[in-house]
Design an enzyme around this catalytic site. Sequence first.
Site, mmCIF file in Angstrom:
data_model
loop_
_atom_site.group_PDB
_atom_site.id
_atom_site.type_symbol
_atom_site.label_atom_id
_atom_site.label_comp_id
_atom_site.label_asym_id
_atom_site.label_seq_id
_atom_site.Cartn_x
_atom_site.Cartn_y
_atom_site.Cartn_z
ATOM 1 N N ASP A 26 0.773 -1.119 -0.405
ATOM 2 C CA ASP A 26 0.156 0.177 -0.207
ATOM 3 C C ASP A 26 1.138 1.215 0.176
ATOM 4 O OD1 ASP A 26 -2.802 1.856 0.475
ATOM 5 O OD2 ASP A 26 -3.269 -0.038 1.737
ATOM 6 N N ASP A 52 -0.361 5.330 1.525
ATOM 7 C CA ASP A 52 -0.489 5.576 3.054
ATOM 8 C C ASP A 52 0.151 5.387 3.667
ATOM 9 O OD1 ASP A 52 -1.097 8.420 1.201
ATOM 10 O OD2 ASP A 52 -3.165 7.400 0.926
#
Length: 214
Positions: free
Chosen positions: A13, A15
């Site tokens: 991922d 963030d």
Amino acid sequence: MVRRKKRVLIFTDLDGTLLDVDSYSFKEALPALEKIRKKKIPLILCSSKTRAEIEIYQKKMKIKQPFISENGGGVFIPLGYFQKIPFEAKQKGKCLVLEFGRPYRQIRRRFVEVINRLKLKAIGFGDLTADEISSLLKLSKTEAKLAKRRDYDEPFYFLKETRREKIKLAKEEFKRSGLRLTKGGRLFHLTGDNDKGKAVRLLTRLYKINWGCE
């Protein structure tokens, strides 16, 4: 018996994982990124961010790999990356895309209908200017403009504290239309019946097919 060479994929991922949750910097990950690059391991970004946002980070990180945008809404593959793609794919620019998500226009329309019907105070990205998104998420103006270029996902937030019962009711309303309501780190997300897991499994299978592991 001939042993096959072990192959590795890395999915990450952005963030709060590869990127710092506050500064969006990946400075701390630079040594790991360099090691991954030297070992020629595919590093696949899988995020709620838009295609446009992810492409910018790929350029900064010197990554030329497939990626997954907007919570599994689309799998983007550079042209010529795979020899075999036994699934229906569309060409968009210099990429082939496998789409799992519902078109943003449909999602946005349903979002407005349900929010208004239930009299909820909620604001989606479709209601916000780039300046407002920049202020909300502490993004630069350029990054905020890229965040508005949605394909499959409407991020939103409630203007005031909303009872769980109301959110559950909205979730059920969306579900009846084949949409999914989830909660991310800072925002809620309204998507089609897609998720990152489905996209990861499909992309993993594509690698296996092209590596001769399936």
